[in-house]
Design a protein around this motif. Structure first.
Motif, PDB file in Angstrom:
ATOM      1  N   GLN A 190       0.841  -1.188   0.000  1.00 54.58           N
ATOM      2  CA  GLN A 190       0.000   0.000   0.000  1.00 54.58           C
ATOM      3  C   GLN A 190       0.882   1.247   0.000  1.00 54.58           C
ATOM      4  O   GLN A 190       1.942   1.258   0.602  1.00 54.58           O
ATOM      5  CB  GLN A 190      -0.902   0.002   1.231  1.00 54.58           C
ATOM      6  CG  GLN A 190      -1.821   1.216   1.327  1.00 54.58           C
ATOM      7  CD  GLN A 190      -2.604   1.242   2.620  1.00 54.58           C
ATOM      8  OE1 GLN A 190      -2.474   0.355   3.455  1.00 54.58           O
ATOM      9  NE2 GLN A 190      -3.412   2.256   2.802  1.00 54.58           N
ATOM     10  N   VAL A 191       0.431   2.263  -0.708  1.00 57.42           N
ATOM     11  CA  VAL A 191       1.103   3.547  -0.724  1.00 57.42           C
ATOM     12  C   VAL A 191       0.060   4.611  -0.396  1.00 57.42           C
ATOM     13  O   VAL A 191      -0.955   4.719  -1.075  1.00 57.42           O
ATOM     14  CB  VAL A 191       1.738   3.855  -2.087  1.00 57.42           C
ATOM     15  CG1 VAL A 191       2.408   5.235  -2.056  1.00 57.42           C
ATOM     16  CG2 VAL A 191       2.756   2.786  -2.474  1.00 57.42           C
ATOM     17  N   LYS A 192       0.316   5.364   0.641  1.00 51.83           N
ATOM     18  CA  LYS A 192      -0.587   6.435   1.036  1.00 51.83           C
ATOM     19  C   LYS A 192       0.079   7.777   0.766  1.00 51.83           C
ATOM     20  O   LYS A 192       1.259   7.963   1.079  1.00 51.83           O
ATOM     21  CB  LYS A 192      -0.937   6.331   2.521  1.00 51.83           C
ATOM     22  CG  LYS A 192      -1.907   7.402   2.996  1.00 51.83           C
ATOM     23  CD  LYS A 192      -2.216   7.229   4.472  1.00 51.83           C
ATOM     24  CE  LYS A 192      -3.161   8.329   4.968  1.00 51.83           C
ATOM     25  NZ  LYS A 192      -3.445   8.206   6.418  1.00 51.83           N
ATOM     26  N   LEU A 193      -0.679   8.686   0.180  1.00 53.48           N
ATOM     27  CA  LEU A 193      -0.154  10.003  -0.174  1.00 53.48           C
ATOM     28  C   LEU A 193      -1.049  11.085   0.421  1.00 53.48           C
ATOM     29  O   LEU A 193      -2.267  11.052   0.246  1.00 53.48           O
ATOM     30  CB  LEU A 193      -0.102  10.161  -1.690  1.00 53.48           C
ATOM     31  CG  LEU A 193       0.709   9.104  -2.451  1.00 53.48           C
ATOM     32  CD1 LEU A 193       0.479   9.217  -3.943  1.00 53.48           C
ATOM     33  CD2 LEU A 193       2.188   9.233  -2.125  1.00 53.48           C
ATOM     34  N   VAL A 194      -0.439  12.045   1.100  1.00 54.59           N
ATOM     35  CA  VAL A 194      -1.191  13.146   1.698  1.00 54.59           C
ATOM     36  C   VAL A 194      -0.541  14.461   1.296  1.00 54.59           C
ATOM     37  O   VAL A 194       0.627  14.700   1.600  1.00 54.59           O
ATOM     38  CB  VAL A 194      -1.245  13.035   3.232  1.00 54.59           C
ATOM     39  CG1 VAL A 194      -2.035  14.206   3.823  1.00 54.59           C
ATOM     40  CG2 VAL A 194      -1.867  11.705   3.652  1.00 54.59           C
ATOM     41  N   ASP A 217       3.521   0.307   3.499  1.00 55.20           N
ATOM     42  CA  ASP A 217       4.491  -0.779   3.471  1.00 55.20           C
ATOM     43  C   ASP A 217       5.077  -0.998   2.070  1.00 55.20           C
ATOM     44  O   ASP A 217       6.257  -1.326   1.934  1.00 55.20           O
ATOM     45  CB  ASP A 217       3.864  -2.053   4.024  1.00 55.20           C
ATOM     46  CG  ASP A 217       2.555  -2.429   3.353  1.00 55.20           C
ATOM     47  OD1 ASP A 217       1.937  -3.422   3.771  1.00 55.20           O
ATOM     48  OD2 ASP A 217       2.143  -1.712   2.417  1.00 55.20           O
ATOM     49  N   ARG A 218       4.272  -0.797   1.052  1.00 53.41           N
ATOM     50  CA  ARG A 218       4.778  -1.000  -0.298  1.00 53.41           C
ATOM     51  C   ARG A 218       5.764   0.097  -0.676  1.00 53.41           C
ATOM     52  O   ARG A 218       6.793  -0.178  -1.310  1.00 53.41           O
ATOM     53  CB  ARG A 218       3.634  -1.030  -1.299  1.00 53.41           C
ATOM     54  CG  ARG A 218       4.018  -1.475  -2.690  1.00 53.41           C
ATOM     55  CD  ARG A 218       2.789  -1.780  -3.532  1.00 53.41           C
ATOM     56  NE  ARG A 218       3.124  -2.093  -4.901  1.00 53.41           N
ATOM     57  CZ  ARG A 218       3.552  -3.277  -5.324  1.00 53.41           C
ATOM     58  NH1 ARG A 218       3.695  -4.261  -4.456  1.00 53.41           N
ATOM     59  NH2 ARG A 218       3.811  -3.465  -6.608  1.00 53.41           N
ATOM     60  N   CYS A 226      -0.729  14.617  -5.864  1.00 56.31           N
ATOM     61  CA  CYS A 226       0.493  13.850  -5.717  1.00 56.31           C
ATOM     62  C   CYS A 226       0.212  12.422  -6.180  1.00 56.31           C
ATOM     63  O   CYS A 226      -0.878  11.887  -5.904  1.00 56.31           O
ATOM     64  CB  CYS A 226       0.920  13.873  -4.245  1.00 56.31           C
ATOM     65  SG  CYS A 226       2.395  12.931  -3.867  1.00 56.31           S
ATOM     66  N   ALA A 227       1.163  11.816  -6.871  1.00 57.76           N
ATOM     67  CA  ALA A 227       0.963  10.463  -7.379  1.00 57.76           C
ATOM     68  C   ALA A 227       2.240   9.651  -7.186  1.00 57.76           C
ATOM     69  O   ALA A 227       3.345  10.214  -7.119  1.00 57.76           O
ATOM     70  CB  ALA A 227       0.586  10.504  -8.855  1.00 57.76           C
ATOM     71  N   ALA A 228       2.076   8.343  -7.126  1.00 57.26           N
ATOM     72  CA  ALA A 228       3.221   7.468  -6.894  1.00 57.26           C
ATOM     73  C   ALA A 228       3.085   6.169  -7.676  1.00 57.26           C
ATOM     74  O   ALA A 228       1.970   5.697  -7.947  1.00 57.26           O
ATOM     75  CB  ALA A 228       3.349   7.154  -5.399  1.00 57.26           C
ATOM     76  N   VAL A 229       4.221   5.625  -8.017  1.00 57.50           N
ATOM     77  CA  VAL A 229       4.284   4.278  -8.584  1.00 57.50           C
ATOM     78  C   VAL A 229       5.613   3.687  -8.146  1.00 57.50           C
ATOM     79  O   VAL A 229       6.633   4.383  -8.119  1.00 57.50           O
ATOM     80  CB  VAL A 229       4.142   4.300 -10.125  1.00 57.50           C
ATOM     81  CG1 VAL A 229       5.226   5.127 -10.782  1.00 57.50           C
ATOM     82  CG2 VAL A 229       4.116   2.880 -10.677  1.00 57.50           C
ATOM     83  N   VAL A 230       5.604   2.436  -7.752  1.00 59.66           N
ATOM     84  CA  VAL A 230       6.854   1.783  -7.339  1.00 59.66           C
ATOM     85  C   VAL A 230       7.365   0.914  -8.481  1.00 59.66           C
ATOM     86  O   VAL A 230       6.668   0.637  -9.461  1.00 59.66           O
ATOM     87  CB  VAL A 230       6.647   0.948  -6.061  1.00 59.66           C
ATOM     88  CG1 VAL A 230       6.221   1.838  -4.913  1.00 59.66           C
ATOM     89  CG2 VAL A 230       5.652  -0.180  -6.287  1.00 59.66           C
TER      90      VAL A 230
END
Length: 131
Positions: free
Chosen positions: A1-5, A27-28, A99-103
């Protein structure tokens, strides 16, 4: 999981500055703390979401031509917030900023910085620039 604030949106007159920040956690995100991409996107009603800037875990970065020379993206390390320093703001910068994310991805190429490349999103923060 990825949380963005996200934090830091608001209203400013043209020519002014704002700084947005985004706290990434989960955790991710922590597992891939040396292999990820974080980005800023913006969207106005009726228009597609557009990529503004992105930075990856190697600190390679991308800035859209429309904001180059005015916006700076930074992140000291994976444990620190992602930041977007916005200077000399224009009325056309008014938008909801996400805001955005990718692992497991790097993101220094313009072709990568598009909404479909990212898997996690924050709730957004409004930026309003008045003339």
């Amino acid at each position: 999981q990825v949380k963005l604030v996200e934090h830091g949106g608001g209203s400013v007159q043209a020519g002014g500055s704002l700084r947005l920040s985004c706290e990434a956690s989960g955790d991710r995100y922590e597992y891939y703390s040396d292999y990820y991409c974080l980005g800023w996107f913006r969207q106005v009603p009726g228009k597609e979401r557009e990529g503004v800037a992105a930075i990856d875990s190697y600190r390679s970065s991308y800035i859209a031509d429309s904001v180059k020379g005015r916006f700076t993206i930074s992140q000291d390390n994976a444990r620190n917030p992602l930041k977007l320093q916005m200077n000399n703001l224009k009325t056309e910068d008014t938008a909801m900023y996400y805001c955005a994310a990718v692992v497991r991805s790097f993101c220094f190429r313009e072709s990568f910085v598009k909404p479909e490349s990212f898997t996690h999103w924050g709730q957004g923060t409004q930026v309003t620039v008045s003339s």
